[in-house]
Design an enzyme around this catalytic site. Structure first.
Site, mmCIF file in Angstrom:
data_model
loop_
_atom_site.group_PDB
_atom_site.id
_atom_site.type_symbol
_atom_site.label_atom_id
_atom_site.label_comp_id
_atom_site.label_asym_id
_atom_site.label_seq_id
_atom_site.Cartn_x
_atom_site.Cartn_y
_atom_site.Cartn_z
ATOM 1 N N ASP A 65 3.451 25.760 -6.667
ATOM 2 C CA ASP A 65 4.822 25.591 -6.189
ATOM 3 C C ASP A 65 5.032 26.620 -5.084
ATOM 4 O OD1 ASP A 65 7.534 25.647 -5.704
ATOM 5 O OD2 ASP A 65 8.097 25.491 -7.819
ATOM 6 N N VAL A 66 5.184 26.157 -3.857
ATOM 7 C CA VAL A 66 5.259 27.100 -2.729
ATOM 8 C C VAL A 66 6.531 27.951 -2.757
ATOM 9 C CG1 VAL A 66 3.773 25.755 -1.182
ATOM 10 C CG2 VAL A 66 6.254 25.391 -1.136
ATOM 11 N N TYR A 156 18.468 21.607 5.212
ATOM 12 C CA TYR A 156 17.128 21.116 5.575
ATOM 13 C C TYR A 156 16.809 21.492 7.023
ATOM 14 C CZ TYR A 156 13.425 17.566 6.310
ATOM 15 O OH TYR A 156 12.252 16.912 6.606
ATOM 16 N N LYS A 160 13.836 23.888 8.656
ATOM 17 C CA LYS A 160 12.858 23.322 9.600
ATOM 18 C C LYS A 160 12.954 24.007 10.967
ATOM 19 C CE LYS A 160 10.840 20.125 7.103
ATOM 20 N NZ LYS A 160 9.500 20.423 6.547
ATOM 21 N N THR A 191 8.123 7.325 3.355
ATOM 22 C CA THR A 191 7.470 7.986 2.216
ATOM 23 C C THR A 191 8.460 7.986 1.049
ATOM 24 O OG1 THR A 191 8.382 10.161 2.748
ATOM 25 C CG2 THR A 191 6.267 9.605 3.790
HETATM 26 N N1 LIG Z 1 9.451 11.431 5.479
HETATM 27 C C1 LIG Z 1 10.057 11.791 6.614
HETATM 28 O O1 LIG Z 1 10.758 10.981 7.262
HETATM 29 C C2 LIG Z 1 9.858 13.180 7.151
HETATM 30 C C3 LIG Z 1 10.331 13.452 8.454
HETATM 31 C C4 LIG Z 1 10.165 14.718 8.992
HETATM 32 C C5 LIG Z 1 9.547 15.705 8.240
HETATM 33 N N2 LIG Z 1 9.098 15.436 6.993
HETATM 34 C C6 LIG Z 1 8.471 16.542 6.249
HETATM 35 O O2 LIG Z 1 7.163 16.162 5.893
HETATM 36 C C7 LIG Z 1 6.787 16.835 4.702
HETATM 37 C C8 LIG Z 1 6.248 15.833 3.698
HETATM 38 O O3 LIG Z 1 7.291 14.904 3.422
HETATM 39 P P1 LIG Z 1 7.009 13.453 2.827
HETATM 40 O O4 LIG Z 1 7.948 12.546 3.480
HETATM 41 O O5 LIG Z 1 5.552 13.166 2.820
HETATM 42 O O6 LIG Z 1 7.538 13.681 1.330
HETATM 43 P P2 LIG Z 1 6.965 13.225 -0.107
HETATM 44 O O7 LIG Z 1 6.249 11.941 -0.008
HETATM 45 O O8 LIG Z 1 8.120 13.364 -1.009
HETATM 46 O O9 LIG Z 1 5.884 14.369 -0.430
HETATM 47 C C9 LIG Z 1 6.291 15.696 -0.611
HETATM 48 C C10 LIG Z 1 5.078 16.501 -1.015
HETATM 49 O O10 LIG Z 1 5.466 17.877 -1.177
HETATM 50 C C11 LIG Z 1 5.137 18.310 -2.501
HETATM 51 N N3 LIG Z 1 6.121 19.323 -2.886
HETATM 52 C C12 LIG Z 1 7.456 19.175 -3.026
HETATM 53 N N4 LIG Z 1 8.013 20.355 -3.375
HETATM 54 C C13 LIG Z 1 6.998 21.246 -3.443
HETATM 55 C C14 LIG Z 1 6.927 22.610 -3.756
HETATM 56 N N5 LIG Z 1 8.015 23.326 -4.100
HETATM 57 N N6 LIG Z 1 5.712 23.228 -3.748
HETATM 58 C C15 LIG Z 1 4.599 22.523 -3.433
HETATM 59 N N7 LIG Z 1 4.595 21.220 -3.130
HETATM 60 C C16 LIG Z 1 5.791 20.598 -3.141
HETATM 61 C C17 LIG Z 1 5.134 17.028 -3.341
HETATM 62 O O11 LIG Z 1 4.326 17.099 -4.491
HETATM 63 P P3 LIG Z 1 4.836 17.639 -5.928
HETATM 64 O O12 LIG Z 1 6.068 16.879 -6.257
HETATM 65 O O13 LIG Z 1 3.670 17.439 -6.842
HETATM 66 O O14 LIG Z 1 5.089 19.080 -5.712
HETATM 67 C C18 LIG Z 1 4.480 16.071 -2.349
HETATM 68 O O15 LIG Z 1 3.093 16.258 -2.311
HETATM 69 C C19 LIG Z 1 8.024 17.597 4.223
HETATM 70 O O16 LIG Z 1 7.940 18.940 4.627
HETATM 71 C C20 LIG Z 1 9.149 16.890 4.956
HETATM 72 O O17 LIG Z 1 10.266 17.727 5.137
HETATM 73 C C21 LIG Z 1 9.255 14.207 6.408
#
Ligand SMILES: NC(=O)c1ccc[n+]([C@@H]2O[C@H](COP(=O)([O-])OP(=O)(O)OC[C@H]3O[C@@H](n4cnc5c(N)ncnc54)[C@H](OP(=O)(O)O)[C@@H]3O)[C@@H](O)[C@H]2O)c1
Length: 249
Positions: A65-66, A156, A160, A191
Site C-alpha cells: 500500500d503506497v 485528485y 496529480k 478502466t
Molecule cells: N482511468 C483514467 O481515466 C485515468 C486518467 C488519468 C490518470 N489515471 C491514473 O492512472 C493510474 C491508474 O488508474 P486506473 O484507471 O488504471 O485505475 P484502476 O484500474 O482502478 O487501477 C488502480 C491500481 O492502483 C492500485 N492501488 C490503488 N490504491 C493503491 C494503494 N494505496 N497502494 C498501492 N496500489 C494501489 C490498484 O490495486 P489494489 O486495489 O490491489 O491496490 C490497481 O492496481 C492512477 O494513478 C490514476 O489516477 C487514470
C-alpha cells in the site's frame, strides 16, 4: 539505404517496478515493459490480484500500500533482493472527487497519501538503487486533471499537479546521477476507475475529446515504455499528454 533497426526501445536485463500494476493502466504498462524484455515487479495492495498479475507477466508480485511508508520501504527491500530498480513506474491511484465545498481535509490527505507522498517515497528509494546501478528511468502517472482545473477534482487534481511539478524538480536534481524522470498524463481511459461514471458525465467527457472515445489501457503502454527506454535517452522533466487531443483545444 536501409534503415537500421536498433534495440533502444528494448528493456532486456532491466528490472522494472510498477506500482498499481494489478489492473488497468498499471497492468498494461507492466505488460508493455515485460513484452520489451524487462523483468517486472508488479505491486498493488491486494496480494492475490498482485500475485495473479505477476504470474500473467512472468514477473514478481510484491503487495504494497503506497500510502504506508513502511510498506514502500519493504517493497524496495524486496526490489533490492532482486538486484535493484532500473525503472520505476508509479501508477497506484484511486479515483473519486467532490465539489470543493464538500472536499474536506481527510479527502485531500488520502489523495496526497496515495498519489503523491507514496510516489515520492518510492522515487527516493528507487533513486538510491538507480544511483548504485549507474542510472535509471522513472515515470509518474499523473493526469490531465493535474495540468488544468476541472470541477470536482480538487483533491485528485492537487495530488496529480504535485506529481507533475515533482517530475521537473526530480529531473533537475537527479540528471547528474543518470536518472531520467518523466510523467504521463492520460485523459479518459476505460478502466475500473472510470467504469462507474454516470452517463451524463461520460457523455460530457467524450464530447470534449477530439478522438471521440476513451483510451484503452494498452494505449498508455507505448508512451510509457518509450519514456522508460533508451529511445527517450535525451528526454527528462517532460510530462507526455495522452488524451485523444483533449488538451489541444
Ligand atoms: N482511468 C483514467 O481515466 C485515468 C486518467 C488519468 C490518470 N489515471 C491514473 O492512472 C493510474 C491508474 O488508474 P486506473 O484507471 O488504471 O485505475 P484502476 O484500474 O482502478 O487501477 C488502480 C491500481 O492502483 C492500485 N492501488 C490503488 N490504491 C493503491 C494503494 N494505496 N497502494 C498501492 N496500489 C494501489 C490498484 O490495486 P489494489 O486495489 O490491489 O491496490 C490497481 O492496481 C492512477 O494513478 C490514476 O489516477 C487514470
Amino acid at each position: 539505404m536501409s534503415v537500421a533497426t536498433d534495440s533502444r526501445g528494448r528493456l532486456e536485463g532491466k528490472l522494472a517496478v510498477v506500482t498499481g500494476a494489478s489492473r488497468g493502466i498499471g497492468f498494461a504498462i507492466a505488460r508493455g515493459l515485460a513484452d520489451r524484455g524487462a523483468r517486472v515487479i508488479v505491486s498493488s495492495r491486494d496480494p492475490e490480484s498482485c500475485a495473479r498479475a505477476a504470474t500473467d507477466l512472468g514477473g514478481i508480485g510484491v503487495a504494497c500500500d503506497v500510502a504506508d511508508d513502511a510498506q514502500v520501504h519493504a517493497l524496495f527491500d524486496a526490489v533490492a533482493s532482486h538486484g535493484g530498480a532500473d525503472v520505476l513506474v508509479s501508477c497506484a491511484g484511486l479515483g473519486g472527487g467532490r465539489l470543493a465545498a464538500k472536499t474536506d481535509r481527510a479527502e485531500l490527505q488520502t489523495m496526497l497519501d496515495v498519489h503523491y507522498l507514496g510516489a515520492m517515497t518510492a522515487a527516493r528509494l528507487a533513486a538510491e538503487q538507480m544511483r548504485a546501478r549507474g542510472g535509471g528511468a522513472m515515470l509518474f502517472v499523473t493526469s490531465i486533471w493535474g495540468l488544468g482545473g476541472a470541477s470536482g477534482t480538487l483533491a485528485y487534481g492537487a495530488a496529480k499537479a504535485a506529481l507533475a511539478h515533482s517530475v521537473k524538480v526530480l529531473a533537475l536534481e537527479w540528471a547528474r546521477d543518470g536518472i531520467r524522470v518523466n510523467g504521463l498524463a492520460p485523459g479518459y481511459v476505460a478502466t475500473d476507475m472510470t467504469a462507474d461514471l454516470p452517463d451524463a458525465a461520460r457523455d460530457k467527457m467524450l464530447s470534449r475529446i477530439p478522438l471521440r472515445r476513451a483510451a484503452r489501457p494498452e494505449e498508455m503502454a507505448g508512451p510509457a515504455c518509450f519514456l522508460c527506454s533508451d529511445e527517450a535517452s535525451y528526454v527528462t522533466g517532460h510530462v507526455l499528454v495522452a488524451d485523444g487531443g483533449e488538451r489541444a483545444r
